[in-house]
Design a protein around this motif. Structure first.
Motif, mmCIF file in Angstrom:
data_model
loop_
_atom_site.group_PDB
_atom_site.id
_atom_site.type_symbol
_atom_site.label_atom_id
_atom_site.label_comp_id
_atom_site.label_asym_id
_atom_site.label_seq_id
_atom_site.Cartn_x
_atom_site.Cartn_y
_atom_site.Cartn_z
ATOM 1 N N LEU B 66 -5.172 -0.960 -6.898
ATOM 2 C CA LEU B 66 -3.886 -1.562 -7.250
ATOM 3 C C LEU B 66 -3.736 -1.649 -8.765
ATOM 4 N N THR B 67 -2.552 -1.213 -9.256
ATOM 5 C CA THR B 67 -2.161 -1.448 -10.643
ATOM 6 C C THR B 67 -0.907 -2.314 -10.617
ATOM 7 N N LYS B 68 -0.313 -2.550 -11.769
ATOM 8 C CA LYS B 68 0.867 -3.410 -11.838
ATOM 9 C C LYS B 68 2.113 -2.744 -11.261
ATOM 10 N N LYS B 69 2.058 -1.400 -11.067
ATOM 11 C CA LYS B 69 3.245 -0.700 -10.582
ATOM 12 C C LYS B 69 3.010 0.088 -9.311
ATOM 13 N N GLU B 70 1.732 0.347 -8.954
ATOM 14 C CA GLU B 70 1.480 1.194 -7.809
ATOM 15 C C GLU B 70 0.109 0.938 -7.199
ATOM 16 N N SER B 71 -0.037 1.437 -5.989
ATOM 17 C CA SER B 71 -1.319 1.392 -5.304
ATOM 18 C C SER B 71 -1.633 2.784 -4.795
ATOM 19 N N PHE B 72 -2.923 3.098 -4.760
ATOM 20 C CA PHE B 72 -3.374 4.375 -4.231
ATOM 21 C C PHE B 72 -4.306 4.120 -3.050
ATOM 22 N N LEU B 73 -4.167 4.970 -2.049
ATOM 23 C CA LEU B 73 -5.118 4.989 -0.950
ATOM 24 C C LEU B 73 -5.866 6.316 -1.036
ATOM 25 N N HIS B 74 -7.122 6.227 -1.459
ATOM 26 C CA HIS B 74 -7.945 7.421 -1.638
ATOM 27 C C HIS B 74 -8.685 7.689 -0.338
ATOM 28 N N ILE B 75 -8.648 8.946 0.093
ATOM 29 C CA ILE B 75 -9.353 9.339 1.319
ATOM 30 C C ILE B 75 -10.408 10.366 0.929
ATOM 31 N N THR B 76 -11.650 9.983 1.124
ATOM 32 C CA THR B 76 -12.779 10.833 0.724
ATOM 33 C C THR B 76 -13.333 11.555 1.948
ATOM 34 N N ALA B 77 -13.433 12.896 1.828
ATOM 35 C CA ALA B 77 -13.980 13.734 2.902
ATOM 36 C C ALA B 77 -13.377 13.371 4.245
ATOM 37 N N PRO B 78 -12.051 13.500 4.381
ATOM 38 C CA PRO B 78 -11.402 13.072 5.631
ATOM 39 C C PRO B 78 -11.845 13.878 6.843
ATOM 40 N N LYS B 79 -11.728 13.224 8.009
ATOM 41 C CA LYS B 79 -12.022 13.844 9.288
ATOM 42 C C LYS B 79 -10.731 13.897 10.117
ATOM 43 N N PRO B 80 -10.679 14.737 11.138
ATOM 44 C CA PRO B 80 -9.458 14.806 11.962
ATOM 45 C C PRO B 80 -9.013 13.445 12.504
ATOM 46 N N GLU B 81 -9.955 12.553 12.782
ATOM 47 C CA GLU B 81 -9.589 11.236 13.314
ATOM 48 C C GLU B 81 -8.899 10.351 12.276
ATOM 49 N N ASP B 82 -8.846 10.770 11.030
ATOM 50 C CA ASP B 82 -8.103 10.038 10.007
ATOM 51 C C ASP B 82 -6.609 10.384 10.039
ATOM 52 N N SER B 83 -6.235 11.356 10.850
ATOM 53 C CA SER B 83 -4.824 11.738 10.980
ATOM 54 C C SER B 83 -4.023 10.566 11.530
ATOM 55 N N ALA B 84 -2.969 10.184 10.813
ATOM 56 C CA ALA B 84 -2.133 9.034 11.179
ATOM 57 C C ALA B 84 -1.043 8.902 10.131
ATOM 58 N N THR B 85 -0.140 7.954 10.346
ATOM 59 C CA THR B 85 0.807 7.580 9.297
ATOM 60 C C THR B 85 0.290 6.336 8.606
ATOM 61 N N TYR B 86 0.251 6.371 7.286
ATOM 62 C CA TYR B 86 -0.238 5.251 6.494
ATOM 63 C C TYR B 86 0.953 4.550 5.836
ATOM 64 N N LEU B 87 1.047 3.256 6.094
ATOM 65 C CA LEU B 87 2.164 2.449 5.614
ATOM 66 C C LEU B 87 1.694 1.492 4.529
ATOM 67 N N CYS B 88 2.532 1.333 3.522
ATOM 68 C CA CYS B 88 2.297 0.377 2.451
ATOM 69 C C CYS B 88 3.384 -0.692 2.532
ATOM 70 N N ALA B 89 3.031 -1.936 2.290
ATOM 71 C CA ALA B 89 4.010 -3.022 2.321
ATOM 72 C C ALA B 89 3.670 -4.032 1.243
ATOM 73 N N VAL B 90 4.702 -4.682 0.698
ATOM 74 C CA VAL B 90 4.474 -5.714 -0.305
ATOM 75 C C VAL B 90 5.102 -7.025 0.150
ATOM 76 N N GLN B 91 4.505 -8.085 -0.288
ATOM 77 C CA GLN B 91 5.053 -9.423 -0.102
ATOM 78 C C GLN B 91 5.407 -9.928 -1.490
ATOM 79 N N ALA B 92 6.677 -10.215 -1.692
ATOM 80 C CA ALA B 92 7.165 -10.595 -3.016
ATOM 81 C C ALA B 92 7.384 -12.095 -3.097
ATOM 82 N N THR B 93 7.244 -12.633 -4.295
ATOM 83 C CA THR B 93 7.361 -14.073 -4.466
ATOM 84 C C THR B 93 8.774 -14.572 -4.253
ATOM 85 N N ASN B 94 9.775 -13.679 -4.413
ATOM 86 C CA ASN B 94 11.155 -14.117 -4.233
ATOM 87 C C ASN B 94 11.677 -13.854 -2.822
#
Lengths: 114, 112
Positions: B66-94
């Motif tokens: 996580l940085t102040k503007k973005e997040s990365f999801l790093h996938i190292t040496a993926p396998k077929p079972e890692d196939s999926a949709t990856y969702l990102c969500a934020v909870q904001a103070t306002n």
């Protein structure tokens, strides 16, 4: 431990019919949520209940009503279904006094309105 | 306006080919950033929560940063079972209550 359970899993309605989607959680969570997921739109919040006895509107509340029946159960009602409400509906819950705890989801209700 | 943008929309990898998924966010104040995995016909499954810039979390072949503007999801040496949709969500103070703002997701396909 079942987590979040939604019923039914699938439903087909005709325009104008009413229906209630049921959700129950067994994690003793305080907060519960209803989302809809549409292709290309992502998950959007319909209503939520921060605690038993309270409910609030989310981003897309029009055409829906909710009831927090008790701490475990949170239902979503469509009073007069419209084709635009065809979607996959997910219920979620989150627990504890810390507001930024993760939400845990059920496996959804797939609703088609003809 | 609070907003979450994920890229790419779709990603095809060969087994063992490492890569990263991006989640850019614009919020007035961040309470938390969440990563979920969603398999076809299932609900989102919680993976990670990140609360402040510089934080990192790891689970098996996945690492979230996580940085102040973005997040990365790093996938190292993926396998077929890692196939999926990856969702990102934020909870904001306002945001009222504990509402989450979701991105549209990245659909990952890993072939053997």
């Amino acid at each position: 431990n079942a987590g979040v359970t939604q019923t039914p899993k699938f439903q087909v309605l005709k325009t104008g019919q009413s229906m209630t989607l049921q959700c129950a959680q067994d994690m003793n969570h305080n907060s519960m949520y209803w989302y809809r997921q549409d292709p290309g739109m992502g998950l959007r919040l319909i209503y939520y209940s921060a605690s038993e006895g309270t409910t609030d509107k989310g981003e897309v509340p029009n055409g829906y009503n909710v009831s927090r029946l008790n701490k475990r159960e949170f239902s979503l009602r469509l009073e007069s279904a419209a084709p635009s409400q065809t979607s996959v509906y997910f219920c979620a819950s989150s627990g504890g006094a810390i507001s930024n705890q993760p939400q845990h989801f059920g496996d959804g209700t797939r609703l088609s309105i003809l | 306006e609070d907003q979450v943008t994920q890229s790419p929309e779709a990603l095809r990898l060969q087994e063992g080919e490492s890569s990263s998924l991006n989640c850019s966010y614009t919020v007035s104040g961040l309470r938390g950033l969440f990563w979920y995995r969603q398999d076809p016909g299932k609900g989102p499954e919680f993976l990670f929560t990140l609360y402040s810039a510089g934080e990192e979390k790891e689970k098996e072949r996945l690492k979230a940063t996580l940085t102040k503007k973005e997040s990365f999801l790093h996938i190292t040496a993926p396998k077929p079972e890692d196939s999926a949709t990856y969702l990102c969500a934020v909870q904001a103070t306002n945001q009222a209550g504990t509402a989450l703002i979701f991105g549209k997701g990245t659909t990952l396909s890993v072939s053997s």
